[in-house]
Design a protein around this motif. Sequence first.
Motif, PDB file in Angstrom:
ATOM      1  N   ALA A 288      52.873  58.050  13.326  1.00  0.00           N
ATOM      2  CA  ALA A 288      54.217  58.208  12.781  1.00  0.00           C
ATOM      3  C   ALA A 288      54.963  56.879  12.686  1.00  0.00           C
ATOM      4  O   ALA A 288      56.111  56.849  12.220  1.00  0.00           O
ATOM      5  CB  ALA A 288      55.017  59.187  13.633  1.00  0.00           C
ATOM      6  N   GLY A 289      54.321  55.793  13.126  1.00  0.00           N
ATOM      7  CA  GLY A 289      54.983  54.495  13.112  1.00  0.00           C
ATOM      8  C   GLY A 289      56.096  54.393  14.133  1.00  0.00           C
ATOM      9  O   GLY A 289      57.048  53.628  13.961  1.00  0.00           O
ATOM     10  N   GLY A 290      55.987  55.196  15.220  1.00  0.00           N
ATOM     11  CA  GLY A 290      57.056  55.247  16.208  1.00  0.00           C
ATOM     12  C   GLY A 290      56.686  54.631  17.538  1.00  0.00           C
ATOM     13  O   GLY A 290      55.704  53.889  17.661  1.00  0.00           O
ATOM     14  N   GLN A 291      57.473  54.955  18.542  1.00  0.00           N
ATOM     15  CA  GLN A 291      57.301  54.403  19.879  1.00  0.00           C
ATOM     16  C   GLN A 291      56.581  55.398  20.787  1.00  0.00           C
ATOM     17  O   GLN A 291      56.725  56.618  20.626  1.00  0.00           O
ATOM     18  CB  GLN A 291      58.661  54.059  20.485  1.00  0.00           C
ATOM     19  N   TRP A 292      55.846  54.838  21.734  1.00  0.00           N
ATOM     20  CA  TRP A 292      55.135  55.646  22.731  1.00  0.00           C
ATOM     21  C   TRP A 292      55.618  55.213  24.106  1.00  0.00           C
ATOM     22  O   TRP A 292      55.507  54.044  24.470  1.00  0.00           O
ATOM     23  CB  TRP A 292      53.626  55.451  22.596  1.00  0.00           C
ATOM     24  N   LEU A 293      56.176  56.164  24.854  1.00  0.00           N
ATOM     25  CA  LEU A 293      56.741  55.880  26.162  1.00  0.00           C
ATOM     26  C   LEU A 293      55.915  56.545  27.261  1.00  0.00           C
ATOM     27  O   LEU A 293      55.186  57.504  27.008  1.00  0.00           O
ATOM     28  CB  LEU A 293      58.184  56.382  26.230  1.00  0.00           C
ATOM     29  N   VAL A 294      56.074  56.051  28.479  1.00  0.00           N
ATOM     30  CA  VAL A 294      55.437  56.657  29.652  1.00  0.00           C
ATOM     31  C   VAL A 294      56.518  56.984  30.668  1.00  0.00           C
ATOM     32  O   VAL A 294      57.395  56.156  30.957  1.00  0.00           O
ATOM     33  CB  VAL A 294      54.382  55.720  30.278  1.00  0.00           C
ATOM     34  N   ARG A 295      56.477  58.215  31.164  1.00  0.00           N
ATOM     35  CA  ARG A 295      57.429  58.697  32.169  1.00  0.00           C
ATOM     36  C   ARG A 295      56.653  59.246  33.355  1.00  0.00           C
ATOM     37  O   ARG A 295      55.801  60.117  33.198  1.00  0.00           O
ATOM     38  CB  ARG A 295      58.304  59.791  31.552  1.00  0.00           C
ATOM     39  N   MET A 296      56.946  58.739  34.536  1.00  0.00           N
ATOM     40  CA  MET A 296      56.287  59.239  35.745  1.00  0.00           C
ATOM     41  C   MET A 296      57.126  60.363  36.343  1.00  0.00           C
ATOM     42  O   MET A 296      58.266  60.158  36.763  1.00  0.00           O
ATOM     43  CB  MET A 296      56.121  58.102  36.761  1.00  0.00           C
ATOM     44  N   GLU A 297      56.551  61.573  36.368  1.00  0.00           N
ATOM     45  CA  GLU A 297      57.299  62.749  36.812  1.00  0.00           C
ATOM     46  C   GLU A 297      57.102  62.948  38.320  1.00  0.00           C
ATOM     47  O   GLU A 297      56.378  63.830  38.778  1.00  0.00           O
ATOM     48  CB  GLU A 297      56.887  63.959  35.985  1.00  0.00           C
ATOM     49  N   ASP A 298      57.816  62.113  39.076  1.00  0.00           N
ATOM     50  CA  ASP A 298      57.652  62.041  40.529  1.00  0.00           C
ATOM     51  C   ASP A 298      58.856  62.649  41.247  1.00  0.00           C
ATOM     52  O   ASP A 298      59.517  61.980  42.044  1.00  0.00           O
ATOM     53  CB  ASP A 298      57.428  60.585  40.960  1.00  0.00           C
ATOM     54  N   ILE A 299      59.108  63.929  40.977  1.00  0.00           N
ATOM     55  CA  ILE A 299      60.245  64.599  41.625  1.00  0.00           C
ATOM     56  C   ILE A 299      59.798  65.728  42.549  1.00  0.00           C
ATOM     57  O   ILE A 299      60.604  66.566  42.927  1.00  0.00           O
ATOM     58  CB  ILE A 299      61.230  65.153  40.574  1.00  0.00           C
ATOM     59  N   ASP A 300      58.522  65.748  42.903  1.00  0.00           N
ATOM     60  CA  ASP A 300      58.012  66.797  43.793  1.00  0.00           C
ATOM     61  C   ASP A 300      57.235  66.126  44.929  1.00  0.00           C
ATOM     62  O   ASP A 300      56.004  66.167  44.971  1.00  0.00           O
ATOM     63  CB  ASP A 300      57.101  67.748  43.011  1.00  0.00           C
ATOM     64  N   PRO A 301      57.943  65.486  45.877  1.00  0.00           N
ATOM     65  CA  PRO A 301      57.284  64.716  46.938  1.00  0.00           C
ATOM     66  C   PRO A 301      56.198  65.464  47.702  1.00  0.00           C
ATOM     67  O   PRO A 301      55.170  64.859  48.044  1.00  0.00           O
ATOM     68  CB  PRO A 301      58.449  64.320  47.852  1.00  0.00           C
TER      69      PRO A 301
END
Length: 288
Positions: free
Chosen positions: A33-46
């Motif tokens: 799509a000619g767009g951006q690719w992000l990474v999110r770390m879903e670390d809310i469940d210790p």
Amino acid sequence: MTYRGRFAPSPTGLLHAGSLVAAVGSWLCARHAGGQWLVRMEDIDPPREVPGSAAAILAALPGFGLVPDAAVMHQSSRLAAYASAFEQLRRADLVFPCWCSRSDLASAGGIHRDGRCMARSDPQRAPAWRIRMAEETISFIDELQGPQQQRLRDGVGDFVIRRVEGFYSYQLACVVDDAWQGITQVVRGSDLLDSTPRQIWLQRCLGLPTPRYLHLPLVLDAEGRKLSKSERAQELDPRNPMPGLRRALRFLGLSPSETAVHPSELLDAALAHFEPHRLTQCSDHRAA
């Protein structure tokens, strides 16, 4: 609006074949799509987090040629945003405290549908908080799996958005962060297809935009079970990325280059012939 996609792993183990498929699939859609690719770390469940796994996943991705276009976002740094969204729901009287145990809900198949707690309040114990579910049917078009529909009260009922321990739910954090990051399309595994109606409902309650959705097939083991980090199945070696990367591309229905020698070269060759609608649709695939 500029396309923005994301890969959002949980730090419950090392990068494995199933999570690599999700990462590659979301990367291909963003680049196509000619767009951006992000990474999110879903670390809310210790309690579920495996120490060191977040850093290991993030360190492994570049070895497979997967480099995000912005700094990695950690959900553990966003607790104030989730608290603000929760307060917005509480002010609108859309949530209620609940002391119900699993045994209290057993007769209802484990689903809470009353819009209020069925147990006696207990000032000595912290409650969970549930969102009060309306008689609402959520319909959407998944861009790979086709038309989807769920009657929320029957299917999931009044689901928890803040747990007894004070942890915010995946559903709430996900919609808040997708909006904050400007995600325009969510590309992820089909194990989360059932979560999408709940997330669309939360988006409506919070006045947040709804992105497009595309759910990829799951990678299953030889017995037909979902590959999970907890089973430590098919962990990948970023020092030798090409075999795992080629398997991921084949799984998605692509024909990986046999002459490419570097991950970036392999991904670029796949991207040159990539069309999202041609991705493998079936959600029942064994790992090769």
